[in-house]
Design an enzyme around this catalytic site. Structure first.
Site, PDB file in Angstrom:
ATOM      1  N   SER A 136      19.134  -0.958   5.107  1.00  0.00           N
ATOM      2  CA  SER A 136      19.032  -1.326   3.698  1.00  0.00           C
ATOM      3  C   SER A 136      20.396  -1.398   3.040  1.00  0.00           C
ATOM      4  O   SER A 136      21.322  -0.660   3.399  1.00  0.00           O
ATOM      5  CB  SER A 136      18.173  -0.294   2.956  1.00  0.00           C
ATOM      6  OG  SER A 136      18.228  -0.485   1.552  1.00  0.00           O
ATOM      7  N   TYR A 160      20.176  -6.980  -1.083  1.00  0.00           N
ATOM      8  CA  TYR A 160      19.870  -7.161  -2.502  1.00  0.00           C
ATOM      9  C   TYR A 160      20.976  -8.024  -3.119  1.00  0.00           C
ATOM     10  O   TYR A 160      22.141  -7.918  -2.732  1.00  0.00           O
ATOM     11  CB  TYR A 160      19.843  -5.824  -3.242  1.00  0.00           C
ATOM     12  CG  TYR A 160      18.645  -4.963  -2.957  1.00  0.00           C
ATOM     13  CD1 TYR A 160      17.359  -5.384  -3.274  1.00  0.00           C
ATOM     14  CD2 TYR A 160      18.801  -3.697  -2.397  1.00  0.00           C
ATOM     15  CE1 TYR A 160      16.259  -4.570  -3.031  1.00  0.00           C
ATOM     16  CE2 TYR A 160      17.709  -2.871  -2.152  1.00  0.00           C
ATOM     17  CZ  TYR A 160      16.446  -3.323  -2.477  1.00  0.00           C
ATOM     18  OH  TYR A 160      15.361  -2.520  -2.242  1.00  0.00           O
ATOM     19  N   THR A 186      16.025 -10.044  -0.055  1.00  0.00           N
ATOM     20  CA  THR A 186      14.919  -9.385  -0.756  1.00  0.00           C
ATOM     21  C   THR A 186      14.806  -9.870  -2.193  1.00  0.00           C
ATOM     22  O   THR A 186      15.790  -9.868  -2.938  1.00  0.00           O
ATOM     23  CB  THR A 186      15.109  -7.859  -0.714  1.00  0.00           C
ATOM     24  OG1 THR A 186      15.139  -7.452   0.665  1.00  0.00           O
ATOM     25  CG2 THR A 186      13.985  -7.141  -1.424  1.00  0.00           C
ATOM     26  N   HIS A 300       6.864  -4.354  -1.397  1.00  0.00           N
ATOM     27  CA  HIS A 300       7.881  -3.292  -1.414  1.00  0.00           C
ATOM     28  C   HIS A 300       7.240  -1.909  -1.256  1.00  0.00           C
ATOM     29  O   HIS A 300       7.665  -0.931  -1.876  1.00  0.00           O
ATOM     30  CB  HIS A 300       8.687  -3.347  -2.717  1.00  0.00           C
ATOM     31  CG  HIS A 300      10.124  -2.937  -2.551  1.00  0.00           C
ATOM     32  ND1 HIS A 300      11.157  -3.840  -2.450  1.00  0.00           N
ATOM     33  CD2 HIS A 300      10.714  -1.713  -2.463  1.00  0.00           C
ATOM     34  CE1 HIS A 300      12.304  -3.189  -2.322  1.00  0.00           C
ATOM     35  NE2 HIS A 300      12.056  -1.895  -2.317  1.00  0.00           N
TER      36      HIS A 300
END
Length: 419
Positions: A136, A160, A186, A300
């Protein structure tokens, strides 16, 4: 009348074979975990409330997560009989490479908070199992650190789009330079969801000591010992670390994210790119037309918009709309290997597990992640054998019926209810 006799001492000795005691406490408790739910129970017992609730919880009333798990429970399988499947092939071709199992590890943020081995445990376990690991943007291990932990396996990176676009661009370049083969762009986090458990617990990054956290820590000294004697918990890719999760996300994310940003990232990224967070058929079709390599049906993990569509429910209609040659993955709510088998049967090319892996991590570090993967592997193989299939390619929609409690109402008297 039953004829009775005195017990034969030799026969008694055969019955009195005691199992050798396991002195390794971690190994003993992990061997006793037979399901992901068992790992969750161990994790809750061993992890401070704020850290466990951050992992276990979701947004607002947690309706999205509850529905996602319920959707998998409301599956009816239709096995074929007299179809022996003594040898089961669980391998899957996904995004230009092979995975030994039809699932990979999903991106999770703040992972070293749950247990200090964090992403290193996840990446190492993924390497050993022959499945992809996804790091992530909000990870607590660097891109290069994950590559070192999984040097020969498949590493994916979840991106992101930040307010400061250059941060996202630089992370994209670093992941490419480290040989990560797939980017998860994302799209479901323009702002933070309302994660009420975190607010009620006063949860922040890094954790703050209060009277409540001290009291909660008393029966969990091992967690605090690990936390206080290992490197400082901080983001590996971001410089800001202070505040609640919602504050951190709102400060970093940009609600103006658009298809223009996707175009820029596509130009920067040399590998496969999938869009994570797709929640309707129309967006899936448009993204296919944009030429991306695939999508992840995901809400999510229920952590953003509560009452969002259930990804597993969306799967059949999305697959029908995009055809057979477009990669469709699914996550959210997977707690059993049977959930994964049902997803593949209904058209998923692949699945991702988040909480299931984190429960194992909290229960026993790297060994706990290995155990979570092994539990899911065993459930997948057993379910496939009971269905009478020897490979993932043999799974088809006829093997599964989605039972549902969520039947949409017609918008007008002439409209037929449909999903």
């Amino acid at each position: 009348m039953v004829q009775r006799q005195l017990p034969n001492p030799a026969e008694l000795l055969e019955l009195m074979k005691f199992k050798k005691p396991e002195l390794d406490g971690r190994k003993r408790r992990l061997e006793g975990a037979l399901t992901i739910a068992d790992l969750r129970t161990i994790a809750k017992r061993r992890t401070p409330k704020a850290a466990f609730d951050y992992t276990d919880g979701s947004a607002e009333g947690e309706i999205s997560l509850t529905r996602a798990r319920q959707a998998f429970e409301d599956v009816e399988f239709h096995p074929g009989i007299l179809k022996p499947a003594p040898d089961v092939d669980t391998s899957a071709e996904i995004l230009g490479g092979l995975s030994a199992l039809p699932f990979g590890i999903a991106p999770t943020g703040f992972t070293r908070l749950m247990q200090t081995e964090g992403e290193i445990a996840g990446a190492g376990a993924a390497a050993a199992a022959g499945i992809p690991f996804t790091l992530s943007t909000l990870g607590t291990t660097s891109i290069e650190g994950v590559k070192a932990a999984n040097p020969h396996g498949r590493n994916w990176f979840q991106l992101y789009v930040m307010r400061d676009r250059e941060i996202s661009y630089e992370l994209t370049r670093r992941a490419a330079a480290s040989g990560f083969d797939t980017l998860h762009f994302t799209v479901d986090t323009p702002v933070a969801g309302a994660r009420l458990r975190d607010k009620r617990n006063g949860f922040s990054i890094p954790p703050q000591l209060t009277l409540g956290t001290i009291i909660n820590a008393i029966p969990r000294p091992w967690w605090w010992f690990d936390f206080l004697t290992t490197p400082k918990l901080e983001f590996a890719s971001l410089s800001t670390t202070g505040g609640t999760v919602g504050e951190l996300l709102d400060a970093a994310m940009d609600p103006t994210i658009s298809y223009d940003d996707l175009a820029v990232i596509r130009d920067l990224w040399p590998g496969k790119i999938v869009i994570k967070g797709v929640q309707n058929v129309e967006d899936a079709v448009r993204l296919q037309g944009e030429g991306v390599d695939g999508i992840v049906l995901s809400n999510h993990g229920g952590r953003q918009l509560d009452r969002a569509p259930v990804p597993f429910h969306l799967l059949p209609s999305v697959r029908k709309a995009v055809g057979d040659d477009f990669t469709v993955m699914v996550d959210t709510g997977i707690m059993n290997g049977a959930d994964i088998v049902a997803s593949v049967a209904l058209g998923a090319d692949f699945t991702l597990i988040g909480r299931a892996y984190l429960y194992g991590l909290m229960a026993g570090g790297r060994q706990g992640v290995d155990r979570a993967i092994e539990i899911l592997r065993t459930e997948i193989v057993r379910t496939m054998r009971l269905l009478g299939v020897s490979s993932l390619a043999e799974l088809e929609p006829a093997h599964v019926t989605q039972l549902t409690r969520l039947v949409p109402l017609a918008r007008n008297a002439e409209e037929t209810p449909s999903r």
